[in-house]
Write an enzyme that holds these catalytic residues in place. Structure first.
Site, PDB file in Angstrom:
ATOM      1  CG  ASP A 191     -67.108   1.691  66.524  1.00 52.52           C
ATOM      2  OD1 ASP A 191     -65.898   2.499  67.041  1.00 52.52           O
ATOM      3  OD2 ASP A 191     -67.196   0.711  66.313  1.00 52.52           O
ATOM      4  CG  HIS A 192     -64.217   8.447  69.107  1.00 55.63           C
ATOM      5  ND1 HIS A 192     -64.000   8.891  67.633  1.00 55.63           N
ATOM      6  CD2 HIS A 192     -64.055   9.343  69.771  1.00 55.63           C
ATOM      7  CE1 HIS A 192     -63.477  10.114  67.957  1.00 55.63           C
ATOM      8  NE2 HIS A 192     -63.648  10.194  69.018  1.00 55.63           N
ATOM      9  NE  ARG A 193     -64.173   0.168  66.664  1.00 54.05           N
ATOM     10  CZ  ARG A 193     -64.142  -1.259  66.553  1.00 54.05           C
ATOM     11  NH1 ARG A 193     -63.364  -2.313  66.573  1.00 54.05           N
ATOM     12  NH2 ARG A 193     -65.564  -1.394  66.318  1.00 54.05           N
TER      13      ARG A 193
ATOM     14  CB  ALA B  23     -68.455   8.354  63.269  1.00 56.36           C
TER      15      ALA B  23
END
Length: 427
Positions: free
Chosen positions: A396-398, A400
């Site tokens: 999850d780029h939100r 990490a």
């Protein structure tokens, strides 16, 4: 009158498919007698009778998917018993406590003449297998604990009755039966369209529908990023062979799970869940590894709890146990909840790469792909043959960033590429 309704029988279910009724209108039933078999998105369960009485009406027919709270059938009765205690789950079997001794009155000719009923002890999956073979489960002698009928008992009964066919014929019969059942449950206009276009119609409900909902929720909620990496398993495979010579057989997946648990402690952001409403990232203190498992009814994710506290041997045994229960549809709700990170070991199936979808609301998922021998340049520019495994990690780029994901997989690689580190790193 007593209305028997579909209630929540496992971890917040919202709907279930009616697979099979054990009773018909006019039948007399006792308290706790199984009335109907229900398929949820995670398990098959039997709903017991909350009262003694007579079946007055069956409201919902087989094959129908209904929401929690829907009335399934109506009993004529005065004595009512709470349903909830009967549905308390057995930790070791994934069946209701009361179901272990619940009964299905299927009298034989001899017992009918005497006015007696034979009580059958069998899991829902076993009953399902018996029905698929067209076997009266009442005629089978159980060899399990307390006379419980097992799947093996059903197969042995079929063989003795000369009913078993070749695998090709069995598959053909199964397909034919499925198609006939499906055609009975779809509107006549759809059947006509099916015949005209020569299109096979498959039901979109139960576990498949729940998988679709969860995958859609994950994909549309989480900005997925997939990081690809390779790991050299040559030393680990050699170590496994040494263990085999000592009589110890440990799967590679067990080593992967232990290494993941160790790496997560160093990079806790991947063992986390984003709480957008409160604007916080919750770092989980337990390391519960979900195992994406392919079953006949679709993907399911049993969980190995506290993987960081277990030895590799214990993880291997637990992994084997959960996989078997998943294949037999015997997992309990407790064995499918609480996951903090998920792995998917698709290498044995032949996969070389993928962009996996995260098991929402977790932050990361790593898929292990095929391991194959290939020439690799090592020290002093020498070329040698090594066993290389590819893997893909979705995160999850939100929560990490890419650099952290690379550092996480590098730590994992370090552990599985160097078994000599294990005595000091995994203690």
């Amino acid at each position: 009158m007593v209305e028997v309704k579909l209630h929540d029988i496992g971890e917040g279910m919202t709907e279930g498919e009616i697979i099979h009724y054990f009773v018909k209108v006019g039948d007399a039933v006792k308290v706790d007698q199984p009335l109907v078999e229900v398929q949820t998105d995670k398990m098959v369960a039997e709903l017991p009778s909350p009262a003694s009485g007579k079946v007055k009406e069956i409201v919902v027919h087989d094959g129908t998917t209904v929401s929690v709270g829907t009335t399934l059938l109506v009993l004529e009765s005065e004595e009512v018993k709470s349903v909830e205690p009967a549905m308390e789950m057995k930790a070791e079997e994934g069946l209701p406590k009361k179901v272990e001794m619940l009964t299905q009155p299927l009298p034989t000719d001899a017992s009918t003449q005497k006015g007696e009923k034979r009580f059958i002890m069998a899991a829902p999956y076993t009953r399902k297998i018996a029905r698929e073979f067209g076997v009266n489960i009442n005629e089978i002698t159980g060899t399990g604990t307390s006379g419980r009928i097992t799947v093996e008992d059903v197969y042995n009964f079929v063989k003795k009755s000369d009913m078993i066919q070749s695998p090709e014929k069995m598959r053909a019969t199964s397909v034919k039966t499925t198609e006939q059942t499906t055609e009975l449950k779809i509107p006549s206009q759809e059947i006509q369209n099916k015949k005209e276009t020569n299109v096979e119609v498959l039901p979109f409900r139960g576990r498949r529908k729940q998988i679709a909902k969860k995958m859609t929720q994950s994909l549309y909620t989480i900005p997925h990023v997939t990081h690809f990496e390779e790991a050299d398993l040559t030393e680990l495979l050699a170590y496994r062979n040494d263990l085999k010579e000592m009589g110890i057989n440990i799967s590679a997946a067990a080593f992967f799970i232990k290494a993941i648990a160790v790496a997560l402690k160093q990079f806790p952001v991947f063992n986390a869940k984003l709480d957008e409403e409160n604007e916080v990232i919750r770092l989980e203190k337990e390391y519960n590894i979900g195992i994406a498992t392919d079953t006949e009814d679709g993907l399911i994710v049993p969980v190995i709890h506290h993987a960081d506290r277990l030895t590799v041997r214990e993880i291997h045994d637990k992994l084997k146990e959960l996989t078997k229960k998943a294949q037999e549809n015997k997992l309990t709700p407790a064995e499918m909840k609480g996951g903090t990170f998920t792995i998917s070991n698709v290498g044995p199936l032949g996969s070389i790469g993928a962009t996996p979808i995260i098991n929402y609301p977790e932050t990361g998922l790593i898929a292990f792909h095929k391991t194959k021998k290939m020439p690799v340049v090592v020290e002093n520019d020498e070329i040698t043959i090594r066993s290389i495994m590819t893997m893909s990690m979705a995160f999850d780029h939100r929560v990490a960033d890419g650099g952290t994901a690379v550092a996480f997989t590098n730590r994992f690689k370090q552990l599985i590429e160097n078994p000599k580190l294990w005595p000091i790193e995994l203690a």
